[in-house]
Design a protein around this motif. Structure first.
Motif, PDB file in Angstrom:
ATOM      1  N   PRO A  32       2.861  38.960 -13.518  1.00  0.00           N
ATOM      2  CA  PRO A  32       1.462  38.726 -13.125  1.00  0.00           C
ATOM      3  C   PRO A  32       1.283  37.425 -12.354  1.00  0.00           C
ATOM      4  N   ILE A  33       0.136  37.289 -11.736  1.00  0.00           N
ATOM      5  CA  ILE A  33      -0.164  36.117 -10.913  1.00  0.00           C
ATOM      6  C   ILE A  33      -0.158  34.834 -11.746  1.00  0.00           C
ATOM      7  N   THR A  34      -0.435  34.942 -13.044  1.00  0.00           N
ATOM      8  CA  THR A  34      -0.439  33.752 -13.888  1.00  0.00           C
ATOM      9  C   THR A  34       0.929  33.071 -13.945  1.00  0.00           C
ATOM     10  N   GLU A  35       2.005  33.829 -13.737  1.00  0.00           N
ATOM     11  CA  GLU A  35       3.339  33.210 -13.714  1.00  0.00           C
ATOM     12  C   GLU A  35       3.471  32.273 -12.517  1.00  0.00           C
ATOM     13  N   ASN A  36       2.878  32.641 -11.389  1.00  0.00           N
ATOM     14  CA  ASN A  36       2.887  31.764 -10.217  1.00  0.00           C
ATOM     15  C   ASN A  36       2.108  30.479 -10.499  1.00  0.00           C
ATOM     16  N   ILE A  37       0.980  30.626 -11.182  1.00  0.00           N
ATOM     17  CA  ILE A  37       0.159  29.466 -11.507  1.00  0.00           C
ATOM     18  C   ILE A  37       0.914  28.537 -12.456  1.00  0.00           C
ATOM     19  N   ARG A  38       1.644  29.110 -13.400  1.00  0.00           N
ATOM     20  CA  ARG A  38       2.460  28.308 -14.306  1.00  0.00           C
ATOM     21  C   ARG A  38       3.503  27.494 -13.547  1.00  0.00           C
ATOM     22  N   ALA A  39       4.131  28.126 -12.551  1.00  0.00           N
ATOM     23  CA  ALA A  39       5.159  27.438 -11.764  1.00  0.00           C
ATOM     24  C   ALA A  39       4.552  26.299 -10.947  1.00  0.00           C
ATOM     25  N   ILE A  40       3.377  26.524 -10.379  1.00  0.00           N
ATOM     26  CA  ILE A  40       2.712  25.461  -9.619  1.00  0.00           C
ATOM     27  C   ILE A  40       2.344  24.312 -10.548  1.00  0.00           C
ATOM     28  N   TYR A  41       1.827  24.634 -11.717  1.00  0.00           N
ATOM     29  CA  TYR A  41       1.412  23.596 -12.666  1.00  0.00           C
ATOM     30  C   TYR A  41       2.592  22.729 -13.094  1.00  0.00           C
ATOM     31  N   LEU A  42       3.710  23.356 -13.417  1.00  0.00           N
ATOM     32  CA  LEU A  42       4.887  22.585 -13.814  1.00  0.00           C
ATOM     33  C   LEU A  42       5.397  21.721 -12.660  1.00  0.00           C
ATOM     34  N   THR A  43       5.301  22.246 -11.457  1.00  0.00           N
ATOM     35  CA  THR A  43       5.698  21.462 -10.287  1.00  0.00           C
ATOM     36  C   THR A  43       4.849  20.206 -10.173  1.00  0.00           C
ATOM     37  N   LEU A  44       3.536  20.350 -10.341  1.00  0.00           N
ATOM     38  CA  LEU A  44       2.647  19.188 -10.264  1.00  0.00           C
ATOM     39  C   LEU A  44       2.913  18.215 -11.410  1.00  0.00           C
ATOM     40  N   GLU A  45       3.185  18.747 -12.597  1.00  0.00           N
ATOM     41  CA  GLU A  45       3.495  17.859 -13.729  1.00  0.00           C
ATOM     42  C   GLU A  45       4.734  17.019 -13.449  1.00  0.00           C
TER      43      GLU A  45
END
Length: 339
Positions: free
Chosen positions: A155-168
């Motif tokens: 799902p699209i939420t997996e992409n959002i998780r990857a972006i969030y970890l990148t920013l962290e």
């Protein structure tokens, strides 16, 4: 994130003989900014080195007084992220810190079991990566390529998780805290069916995090190769954008010369008319995956206060979800028209 989160241990009664015993051991802050960045932080963020630790303590005291059960890290370096993101305005920094934790509480699909190994398929797809070189302003460039996502895989939420970890990972650097980041989004090959996954509900959540729930300065969003469908996507996004952020969006189409006015070719990969070689996602993936233990510690389960009133901006109840669903139905004709 590290350090003691129990505020009751940070504010012992005045004159108590056990004060030093009650105070938690915290890592001593050591500034890693260059002299030029110290000057930039002073001019742009109102950060005064001689008052820095005083400001951090003021924010820490506010957390302990107003949100004693927030369950947040109270280390100097961690709190500094929020002060810098809000130009050392105590009240705004405190609200950002509360929002940061509230976001993680109210979207379990994104924040449960959040660690690099859990989003390895997204990283391997090349959906999100960070270019190896900073731009002339010292900003990292986060490259997002939606065409690398196959919706049937996850799902699209997996992409959002990857972006969030990148920013962290990026925000751990004091240089990034001061300089901010630039986003490069390549919408080549994005179809109507793929765009339909990014409805108003998801858009509101993501933009709420980026604008009001994460301590990072987004200085520019460069869109390249956007198809006609992007007009519909942007119509969904724009109502949730603050004017300052909306003005930082640059739509380049297929015009690489236009892109190069914002991001110099010397740091861009060949795919975008640059001279930095082929786009290589392996280095960033390895760096992020090597941070697994750090994230496991940082994203331990948080306990938040019961009073939800400060979170009205980001908490979405049934009414908000219904409103977003209604908005999505209204937007679909626009998507079809643009397509």
């Amino acid at each position: 994130m590290s350090g003691e989160s129990d505020c009751t241990r940070t504010s012992p009664s005045a004159g108590s003989p056990s004060d030093s015993e009650l105070l938690p051991d915290r890592p001593k802050y050591v500034c890693t900014l260059s002299p030029d960045l110290v000057t930039k932080a002073r001019e742009e963020l109102q950060e005064k080195p001689e008052w820095r630790l005083r400001d951090v303590q003021a924010l820490r005291d506010m957390v302990c007084k107003d949100y004693p059960s927030l369950g947040t890290c109270l280390d100097d370096a961690f709190l500094l992220r929020f002060l810098r993101a809000r130009k050392f305005d105590y009240d705004r920094a405190l609200q950002l810190l509360v929002n940061y934790h509230t976001c993680r509480r109210t979207w379990p699909e994104v924040f449960s079991n959040l660690k690099p190994s859990a989003i390895k398929p997204v990283l391997e797809s090349g959906f999100v990566t960070v270019l190896p070189h900073r731009d002339p302003q010292g900003r990292h460039v986060v490259c997002i390529r939606p065409d690398r996502w196959t919706p049937s895989n996850y799902p699209i939420t997996e992409n959002i998780r990857a972006i969030y970890l990148t920013l962290e990972k990026l925000i751990q650097s004091e240089e990034t805290q001061v300089n901010g980041i630039v986003i490069l989004a390549d919408y080549k090959g994005v179809s109507l069916s793929k765009a339909s996954h990014f409805g108003p509900f998801v858009a509101k959540k993501v933009i709420g995090i980026l604008q009001d729930g994460f301590p990072i300065r987004i200085k520019a969003v460069n869109i390249i190769n956007e198809p006609r469908i992007f007009k519909g996507i942007f119509a969904i996004i724009k109502p949730f954008l603050k004017e300052k952020i909306a003005n930082r969006f640059f739509l380049h189409g297929c015009d690489l010369n236009s892109l190069h006015q914002n991001i110099p070719p010397v740091i861009l990969p060949e795919e975008y008319g640059g001279t930095a070689g082929k786009l290589d996602i392996s280095a960033w993936n390895e760096l992020l995956l090597a941070s697994e233990e750090d994230f496991l510690h940082d994203f331990s389960e948080l306990v938040l206060p019961c009073d939800s009133s400060p979170y009205d901006l980001l908490v979405s109840g049934d009414a908000d979800e219904k409103q977003c669903d209604d908005s999505l139905r209204g937007m679909k004709p626009q998507l079809y028209y643009c397509y």
